[in-house]
Design a protein around this motif. Structure first.
Motif, PDB file in Angstrom:
ATOM      1  N   TYR A 155      40.135  59.008  26.814  1.00  0.00           N
ATOM      2  CA  TYR A 155      40.305  59.504  25.460  1.00  0.00           C
ATOM      3  C   TYR A 155      39.251  60.581  25.239  1.00  0.00           C
ATOM      4  O   TYR A 155      38.524  60.936  26.164  1.00  0.00           O
ATOM      5  CB  TYR A 155      40.193  58.351  24.457  1.00  0.00           C
ATOM      6  CG  TYR A 155      41.303  57.343  24.666  1.00  0.00           C
ATOM      7  CD1 TYR A 155      42.550  57.544  24.110  1.00  0.00           C
ATOM      8  CD2 TYR A 155      41.118  56.229  25.477  1.00  0.00           C
ATOM      9  CE1 TYR A 155      43.601  56.647  24.331  1.00  0.00           C
ATOM     10  CE2 TYR A 155      42.155  55.332  25.711  1.00  0.00           C
ATOM     11  CZ  TYR A 155      43.384  55.549  25.131  1.00  0.00           C
ATOM     12  OH  TYR A 155      44.413  54.669  25.362  1.00  0.00           O
ATOM     13  N   THR A 156      39.137  61.126  24.068  1.00  0.00           N
ATOM     14  CA  THR A 156      38.191  62.211  23.803  1.00  0.00           C
ATOM     15  C   THR A 156      36.813  61.852  24.359  1.00  0.00           C
ATOM     16  O   THR A 156      36.250  60.819  24.018  1.00  0.00           O
ATOM     17  CB  THR A 156      38.121  62.499  22.300  1.00  0.00           C
ATOM     18  OG1 THR A 156      39.440  62.882  21.872  1.00  0.00           O
ATOM     19  CG2 THR A 156      37.139  63.612  21.995  1.00  0.00           C
ATOM     20  N   THR A 157      36.306  62.729  25.252  1.00  0.00           N
ATOM     21  CA  THR A 157      35.050  62.454  25.945  1.00  0.00           C
ATOM     22  C   THR A 157      34.269  63.745  26.149  1.00  0.00           C
ATOM     23  O   THR A 157      34.854  64.776  26.462  1.00  0.00           O
ATOM     24  CB  THR A 157      35.322  61.816  27.332  1.00  0.00           C
ATOM     25  OG1 THR A 157      36.102  60.642  27.168  1.00  0.00           O
ATOM     26  CG2 THR A 157      34.036  61.463  28.044  1.00  0.00           C
ATOM     27  N   THR A 158      32.949  63.659  26.005  1.00  0.00           N
ATOM     28  CA  THR A 158      32.062  64.761  26.366  1.00  0.00           C
ATOM     29  C   THR A 158      31.231  64.300  27.553  1.00  0.00           C
ATOM     30  O   THR A 158      30.562  63.268  27.493  1.00  0.00           O
ATOM     31  CB  THR A 158      31.143  65.142  25.191  1.00  0.00           C
ATOM     32  OG1 THR A 158      31.960  65.596  24.109  1.00  0.00           O
ATOM     33  CG2 THR A 158      30.170  66.250  25.584  1.00  0.00           C
ATOM     34  N   TYR A 159      31.306  65.068  28.646  1.00  0.00           N
ATOM     35  CA  TYR A 159      30.555  64.741  29.856  1.00  0.00           C
ATOM     36  C   TYR A 159      29.230  65.495  29.830  1.00  0.00           C
ATOM     37  O   TYR A 159      29.211  66.721  29.809  1.00  0.00           O
ATOM     38  CB  TYR A 159      31.365  65.094  31.103  1.00  0.00           C
ATOM     39  CG  TYR A 159      32.602  64.252  31.211  1.00  0.00           C
ATOM     40  CD1 TYR A 159      32.527  62.973  31.733  1.00  0.00           C
ATOM     41  CD2 TYR A 159      33.822  64.711  30.733  1.00  0.00           C
ATOM     42  CE1 TYR A 159      33.653  62.163  31.797  1.00  0.00           C
ATOM     43  CE2 TYR A 159      34.949  63.906  30.790  1.00  0.00           C
ATOM     44  CZ  TYR A 159      34.860  62.640  31.318  1.00  0.00           C
ATOM     45  OH  TYR A 159      35.968  61.843  31.364  1.00  0.00           O
ATOM     46  N   THR A 160      28.118  64.753  29.821  1.00  0.00           N
ATOM     47  CA  THR A 160      26.791  65.358  29.782  1.00  0.00           C
ATOM     48  C   THR A 160      26.041  65.158  31.092  1.00  0.00           C
ATOM     49  O   THR A 160      24.919  65.624  31.235  1.00  0.00           O
ATOM     50  CB  THR A 160      25.962  64.778  28.614  1.00  0.00           C
ATOM     51  OG1 THR A 160      25.896  63.358  28.768  1.00  0.00           O
ATOM     52  CG2 THR A 160      26.594  65.128  27.270  1.00  0.00           C
ATOM     53  N   THR A 161      26.662  64.445  32.032  1.00  0.00           N
ATOM     54  CA  THR A 161      26.112  64.289  33.377  1.00  0.00           C
ATOM     55  C   THR A 161      27.248  64.537  34.374  1.00  0.00           C
ATOM     56  O   THR A 161      28.430  64.432  34.024  1.00  0.00           O
ATOM     57  CB  THR A 161      25.540  62.876  33.622  1.00  0.00           C
ATOM     58  OG1 THR A 161      26.587  61.918  33.441  1.00  0.00           O
ATOM     59  CG2 THR A 161      24.398  62.567  32.666  1.00  0.00           C
ATOM     60  N   THR A 162      26.911  64.854  35.594  1.00  0.00           N
ATOM     61  CA  THR A 162      27.919  65.125  36.607  1.00  0.00           C
ATOM     62  C   THR A 162      28.783  63.886  36.824  1.00  0.00           C
ATOM     63  O   THR A 162      28.276  62.781  36.973  1.00  0.00           O
ATOM     64  CB  THR A 162      27.238  65.580  37.908  1.00  0.00           C
ATOM     65  OG1 THR A 162      26.603  66.835  37.636  1.00  0.00           O
ATOM     66  CG2 THR A 162      28.224  65.731  39.046  1.00  0.00           C
ATOM     67  N   THR A 163      30.103  64.102  36.819  1.00  0.00           N
ATOM     68  CA  THR A 163      31.078  63.009  36.914  1.00  0.00           C
ATOM     69  C   THR A 163      32.181  63.417  37.875  1.00  0.00           C
ATOM     70  O   THR A 163      32.606  64.571  37.871  1.00  0.00           O
ATOM     71  CB  THR A 163      31.683  62.717  35.520  1.00  0.00           C
ATOM     72  OG1 THR A 163      30.621  62.419  34.610  1.00  0.00           O
ATOM     73  CG2 THR A 163      32.651  61.549  35.566  1.00  0.00           C
ATOM     74  N   THR A 164      32.675  62.453  38.676  1.00  0.00           N
ATOM     75  CA  THR A 164      33.773  62.715  39.608  1.00  0.00           C
ATOM     76  C   THR A 164      34.854  61.663  39.447  1.00  0.00           C
ATOM     77  O   THR A 164      34.567  60.468  39.395  1.00  0.00           O
ATOM     78  CB  THR A 164      33.270  62.703  41.068  1.00  0.00           C
ATOM     79  OG1 THR A 164      32.289  63.737  41.217  1.00  0.00           O
ATOM     80  CG2 THR A 164      34.403  62.939  42.055  1.00  0.00           C
ATOM     81  N   PHE A 165      36.100  62.134  39.381  1.00  0.00           N
ATOM     82  CA  PHE A 165      37.276  61.265  39.455  1.00  0.00           C
ATOM     83  C   PHE A 165      37.939  61.586  40.782  1.00  0.00           C
ATOM     84  O   PHE A 165      38.275  62.742  41.045  1.00  0.00           O
ATOM     85  CB  PHE A 165      38.254  61.526  38.308  1.00  0.00           C
ATOM     86  CG  PHE A 165      37.693  61.174  36.964  1.00  0.00           C
ATOM     87  CD1 PHE A 165      37.635  59.856  36.551  1.00  0.00           C
ATOM     88  CD2 PHE A 165      37.210  62.158  36.117  1.00  0.00           C
ATOM     89  CE1 PHE A 165      37.112  59.515  35.312  1.00  0.00           C
ATOM     90  CE2 PHE A 165      36.687  61.836  34.878  1.00  0.00           C
ATOM     91  CZ  PHE A 165      36.633  60.521  34.478  1.00  0.00           C
ATOM     92  N   SER A 166      38.113  60.556  41.630  1.00  0.00           N
ATOM     93  CA  SER A 166      38.617  60.796  42.962  1.00  0.00           C
ATOM     94  C   SER A 166      39.698  59.790  43.340  1.00  0.00           C
ATOM     95  O   SER A 166      39.543  58.591  43.111  1.00  0.00           O
ATOM     96  CB  SER A 166      37.456  60.701  43.964  1.00  0.00           C
ATOM     97  OG  SER A 166      37.915  60.894  45.277  1.00  0.00           O
ATOM     98  N   SER A 167      40.782  60.310  43.919  1.00  0.00           N
ATOM     99  CA  SER A 167      41.847  59.496  44.505  1.00  0.00           C
ATOM    100  C   SER A 167      42.430  58.458  43.550  1.00  0.00           C
ATOM    101  O   SER A 167      42.743  57.345  43.955  1.00  0.00           O
ATOM    102  CB  SER A 167      41.342  58.814  45.776  1.00  0.00           C
ATOM    103  OG  SER A 167      40.887  59.779  46.695  1.00  0.00           O
TER     104      SER A 167
END
Length: 170
Positions: free
Chosen positions: A38-50
Motif C-alpha cells: 500500500y502507500t509506502t515511502t522507502y527511506t532505506t535501500t529495499t529489494t523485492f526479488s523473485s
C-alpha cells in the motif's frame, strides 16, 4: 469506493459497550496476490526479488538519503492499481530488472523521476500506464532491452535546458 459501517455491541451482564467502525473498500485495488504493498515511502535501500506476484495498491516513493535505492528484480507479475505512481526523489534510484508491471483494472499513472534521481530499467515490461516514465528537470534514466506496451505515453521528458542524460538502448 464502497463504505460499510460495522457496529459491535458487547454485554457482560453488568455493562454494555458499543463500538462502530467505518471501512472504505476500493473496488479498484488489485486482489488475489499474497504480496501487497500500500502507500509506502522507502527511506532505506529495499529489494523485492523473485516474487510470484506483487500487487501495488498505493503510491510508492523513494525518498531517503542520497544512494537510497528501490530494486525490483525477477518479479514478472506486478499488478498496479489505477492512478498509482512510483516517484523517485533527488539522490535516489529505482532499478527494475527482469520484471513486468501491468494494470489490474484501469491504467496506472507511471514512474515519475524528480530532478537528481535515476531510473534503470533492464529486460522489463512497463504496460498500461498513462505515462510510463516521466523525467522532470533532467532526471536521468537508462532503459535497456525493455518493452513499453499499451501506455498512453512511453517516455515523457519535461522541459529541460541542455542535453538530456536519458538513454534508451535496444
Amino acid at each position: 469506493t464502497t463504505t460499510t459501517v460495522y457496529t459491535v455491541t458487547v454485554n457482560d451482564g453488568c455493562n454494555t459497550a458499543t463500538a462502530t467502525a467505518t471501512v472504505n473498500i476500493n473496488p479498484n485495488c488489485c486482489m488475489g496476490c499474497s504480496n501487497t504493498i500500500y502507500t509506502t515511502t522507502y527511506t532505506t535501500t529495499t529489494t523485492f526479488s523473485s516474487l510470484p506476484c506483487l500487487a501495488i495498491n498505493g503510491n510508492l516513493t523513494v525518498n531517503g538519503p542520497p544512494g537510497t535505492t528501490l530494486t525490483i528484480i525477477d518479479c514478472l507479475n506486478i499488478s498496479m492499481s489505477p492512478d498509482v505512481t512510483i516517484t523517485v526523489n533527488a539522490g535516489c534510484t529505482l532499478n527494475i530488472i527482469k520484471s513486468r508491471f501491468k494494470a489490474c483494472n484501469e491504467m496506472w499513472d507511471g514512474i515519475i523521476l524528480n530532478p537528481g534521481s535515476f531510473c534503470f530499467i533492464d529486460r522489463s515490461w512497463i504496460e498500461d500506464a498513462t505515462t510510463a516514465v516521466t523525467s522532470e528537470g533532467g532526471a536521468k534514466y537508462t532503459i535497456k532491452n525493455s518493452c513499453f506496451n499499451r501506455n498512453g505515453v512511453g517516455i515523457q521528458v519535461q522541459p529541460f535546458t541542455g542535453v538530456h542524460p536519458g538513454t534508451v538502448i535496444g
